[in-house]
Design an enzyme around this catalytic site. Structure first.
Site, PDB file in Angstrom:
ATOM      1  N   CYS A   1     -17.845 -14.744  33.022  1.00  0.00           N
ATOM      2  CA  CYS A   1     -18.689 -14.320  32.357  1.00  0.00           C
ATOM      3  C   CYS A   1     -19.803 -15.775  31.995  1.00  0.00           C
ATOM      4  O   CYS A   1     -19.221 -16.685  31.172  1.00  0.00           O
ATOM      5  CB  CYS A   1     -18.356 -13.764  30.870  1.00  0.00           C
ATOM      6  SG  CYS A   1     -19.658 -13.451  29.645  1.00  0.00           S
ATOM      7  N   CYS A  36     -20.923 -16.247  28.634  1.00  0.00           N
ATOM      8  CA  CYS A  36     -19.822 -16.938  27.653  1.00  0.00           C
ATOM      9  C   CYS A  36     -19.473 -18.187  27.750  1.00  0.00           C
ATOM     10  O   CYS A  36     -19.514 -18.978  26.763  1.00  0.00           O
ATOM     11  CB  CYS A  36     -18.648 -16.085  27.705  1.00  0.00           C
ATOM     12  SG  CYS A  36     -18.604 -14.430  28.052  1.00  0.00           S
ATOM     13  N   ASP A  37     -19.487 -18.665  29.027  1.00  0.00           N
ATOM     14  CA  ASP A  37     -18.986 -19.878  29.333  1.00  0.00           C
ATOM     15  C   ASP A  37     -19.883 -20.982  29.919  1.00  0.00           C
ATOM     16  O   ASP A  37     -19.391 -22.265  30.107  1.00  0.00           O
ATOM     17  CB  ASP A  37     -17.634 -19.954  30.247  1.00  0.00           C
ATOM     18  CG  ASP A  37     -16.593 -19.041  29.348  1.00  0.00           C
ATOM     19  OD1 ASP A  37     -16.574 -19.121  28.263  1.00  0.00           O
ATOM     20  OD2 ASP A  37     -15.891 -18.207  30.216  1.00  0.00           O
TER      21      ASP A  37
END
Ligand code: NDP
Length: 312
Positions: free
Chosen positions: A134, A137-138
């Site tokens: 992701c 997300c990261d």
């Protein structure tokens, strides 16, 4: 057989938010956690885009908080995995791997989706230490660093473009000699000076002492033409597709060609009265914790209205 007014399956942001709302509406919700308690967020490190946490929060802490909040309003949270669903008539019958079976007046399917992985041992070894599925997300943790994205579809191109806005350099590892993505996404990737597309490349493994420091690659241009080499990278992103966890419900609810549950307009209604779908299992587009939470809220409100209308 135990009778439940509001049964929720899945323990990601959609499931827990549905449990919070259903609990506060006195529906005595029962939530089954499923295969991955806490859902996909427990596989990420820091969550910085969930509103309300100005300093960020770890995925595990966020899910623990949501669980506590659901319990505070009386949600009965159980750890078992669904093995069978019979949605032919109300009350709907659901069986679990602990040999129990329950019947429910309303059902909220919040079983999520699972990112696909290549199946390499190193993906497990470096999970949360440089391997992610992701970018939203990261990606932030790879500012000014070098990352690789695997895949040649729209998701991979989108993730590569997103990461190029943060990282110093992005390698896009594509197994075919062409991209499968839509023309506009291809143009975006190919026109971005920070992205280098490695066509006809496959990943053989990762290496590094305390996290990912590089990737073992093979370039294949035919059976006899193989080149093995290593490339230093800091982060390895999978973007080879997601699989919605909808298999058990497919005989009853409509799904699209990938398996995402189809819902009516922008509601969580599945077409079966009293059965709702929330979160990633019904969302091929956004797949964010906050959008999942929002749809869990909608599903609980729908369940409450359904129970009231039918005097259940
Ligand atoms: P896709 O199935 O479209 O693409 C998956 C990609 O991963 C393909 O390039 C495939 O390669 C590659 N791949 C699969 N398995 C492996 C493997 N084992 N090793 C290496 N590469 C692999 O998935 P997406 O998630 O990209 O897209 C899903 C759907 O969502 C599509 O319909 C897409 O159009 C849509 N979407 C739309 C977006 C938008 O419009 N903004 C954004 C994101 C997704 P190969 O081509 O060789 O099979």
């Amino acid at each position: 057989m135990e009778h439940i007014r509001c049964l929720i399956i899945g323990s990601g942001p959609a499931g827990y938010t549905a449990a919070i709302y259903a609990g506060r509406a006195n529906l005595s919700p029962v939530l089954y956690e499923g295969i991955q308690p806490g859902g996909q967020l427990t596989t990420t490190t820091e969550v910085e885009n969930f509103p309300g946490y100005p300093d960020g929060i770890t995925g595990t802490e966020l899910m623990d908080d949501l669980k506590k909040q659901a319990e505070r309003f009386g949600a009965d949270i159980r750890s078992a995995i669904v093995t069978k669903a019979d949605l032919s008539a109300r009350p709907y019958k659901i069986a679990f791997d602990d040999e129990t079976e329950v019947e429910a007046d309303t059902l909220i399917i919040a079983t999520g989706a699972s990112a696909k992985y290549l199946g390499l041992e190193d993906e497990k070894k470096y999970a949360g230490m440089g391997v992610s599925a992701c970018a939203t997300c990261d990606g932030f943790f790879y500012r000014k660093k070098v990352v690789a994205v695997v895949g040649g579809g729209d998701t991979a191109c989108e993730e590569a473009t997103y990461l190029a806005g943060l990282a110093a350099k992005v390698y896009l590892i594509v197994r075919k000699p062409f991209l499968r993505a839509s023309r506009i996404m291809q143009e975006r990737v190919l026109g971005n000076p920070k992205i280098e597309v490695l066509f006809e490349h496959n990943t053989e493994g990762l290496f590094g002492e305390n996290g990912v420091e590089g990737i073992h690659l093979v370039q294949r241009k035919g059976e006899a033409d193989e080149r093995h080499y290593d490339l230093p990278i800091d982060g390895f992103f999978l973007a080879i597709g997601h699989k919605p966890n909808s298999d058990l419900f497919k005989p009853w609810v409509q799904t699209d060609e990938v398996g995402y549950i189809r819902t009516e307009n922008d509601t969580p209604r599945t077409g079966i009265p009293g059965v709702f779908a929330a979160g990633d299992v019904a969302d091929p587009h956004y797949r964010q914790a906050i959008t999942a939470a929002g749809s869990g809220c909608k599903a609980a409100i729908e369940a409450e209205r359904y129970l009231t209308e039918h005097q259940l």
